[in-house]
Design a protein around this motif. Sequence first.
Motif, short mmCIF file in Angstrom:
data_model
loop_
_atom_site.label_atom_id
_atom_site.label_comp_id
_atom_site.label_asym_id
_atom_site.label_seq_id
_atom_site.Cartn_x
_atom_site.Cartn_y
_atom_site.Cartn_z
N TYR A 33 34.84 15.43 -17.42
CA TYR A 33 34.35 16.80 -17.28
C TYR A 33 34.60 17.30 -15.85
CZ TYR A 33 31.45 14.77 -20.99
OH TYR A 33 31.02 14.09 -22.10
N TYR A 35 32.71 20.19 -13.49
CA TYR A 35 31.63 21.14 -13.28
C TYR A 35 31.80 21.78 -11.91
CZ TYR A 35 28.69 19.40 -17.15
OH TYR A 35 28.17 19.06 -18.38
N GLN A 37 29.20 23.55 -8.91
CA GLN A 37 27.80 23.72 -8.52
C GLN A 37 27.69 24.82 -7.49
OE1 GLN A 37 25.86 20.32 -6.71
NE2 GLN A 37 23.83 21.17 -7.06
N GLY A 40 21.69 28.77 -7.11
CA GLY A 40 21.18 29.74 -8.07
C GLY A 40 21.77 29.63 -9.46
N HIS A 41 22.79 28.80 -9.60
CA HIS A 41 23.44 28.63 -10.91
C HIS A 41 23.38 27.20 -11.43
CE1 HIS A 41 25.22 32.66 -11.20
NE2 HIS A 41 25.40 32.58 -9.90
N GLY A 42 22.99 26.28 -10.61
CA GLY A 42 23.01 24.89 -11.05
C GLY A 42 24.43 24.43 -11.25
N LEU A 43 24.64 23.59 -12.25
CA LEU A 43 25.97 23.12 -12.58
C LEU A 43 26.46 23.84 -13.83
CD1 LEU A 43 24.80 20.58 -10.94
CD2 LEU A 43 26.67 19.36 -12.04
N GLU A 59 31.94 26.83 -20.11
CA GLU A 59 31.41 28.18 -20.02
C GLU A 59 32.04 29.04 -18.93
OE1 GLU A 59 27.37 26.33 -18.33
OE2 GLU A 59 27.34 28.52 -18.31
N PHE A 90 32.40 19.01 -9.24
CA PHE A 90 32.04 17.64 -9.61
C PHE A 90 32.79 17.23 -10.87
CE2 PHE A 90 28.77 16.36 -6.74
CZ PHE A 90 28.18 17.53 -6.30
N LEU A 105 25.90 11.19 -18.29
CA LEU A 105 27.12 11.43 -17.54
C LEU A 105 27.04 10.73 -16.19
CD1 LEU A 105 27.29 13.63 -19.74
CD2 LEU A 105 28.19 15.18 -17.99
N PHE A 107 28.57 10.94 -12.43
CA PHE A 107 29.21 11.96 -11.60
C PHE A 107 29.90 11.35 -10.40
CE2 PHE A 107 27.93 16.13 -13.19
CZ PHE A 107 26.96 15.78 -14.12
N GLU A 109 31.41 12.11 -6.37
CA GLU A 109 30.73 12.55 -5.15
C GLU A 109 30.93 14.02 -4.85
OE1 GLU A 109 28.68 9.72 -4.57
OE2 GLU A 109 29.33 9.71 -2.48
#
Lengths: 116, 117
Positions: A33, A35, A37, A40-43, A59, A90, A105, A107, A109
């Motif tokens: 995956y 992602y 980060q 205010g939005h997270g991951l 998304e 990430f 999951l 992750f 670094e």
Amino acid sequence: DAGITQSPRHKVTETGTPVTLRCHQTENHRYMYWYRQDPGHGLRLIHYSYGVKDTDKGEVSDGYSVSRSKTEDFLLTLESATSSQTSVYFCAISDPPETENTGELFFGEGSRLTVL
Amino acid sequence: AQSVAQPEDQVNVAEGNPLTVKCTYSVSGNPYLFWYVQYPNRGLQFLLKYITGDNLVKGSYGFEAEFNKSQTSFHLKKPSALVSDSALYFCAVSSPGVTGGGNKLTFGTGTQLKVEL
């Protein structure tokens, strides 16, 4: 940490330039995956892969492409970087969802990208 | 669509006191619920999850969480906080009924936990 290596760890680039981030795993996990980060939005999921040459959108996939030519490597490419893509990226790996480890999951670094 | 809300940006607690980090979720179908922790300049680490069965789940480092279906909540708890628990905590949800299944996690915005002496 699980055997996940992201490179580069830090990168500064200019708007309009292509950028490729690499995720390398030594765990032989089928799922990988990407992602991003942001405060205010997270991951938020960009793309994921469920096998060699098998990928799907997350998304926030606009402006990003991925490739997976072998199990251990998952590449994220920004074809023409924009300032809105400044973020921490990430990579994560996991077992398939139908296993008892579903949702667990591992992750990397992170790779901090700044687009000027 | 699935979503997670973490209503508190930051939670402050004194060492030795109990802590709670709140999480509510929205998902079609049965939820899979997770807590992850992130220490500064590191990736996220899995803490615990609820898939099915007992509503109270126990995880790493003495943390536990309770699944409440009627309130669509999955709050993270610990009976006695440590300074070393200070970190950023993320709640996440997935569902086996969607493409990508249980591994396609949607994360909340995170709650910064600060434990003080």
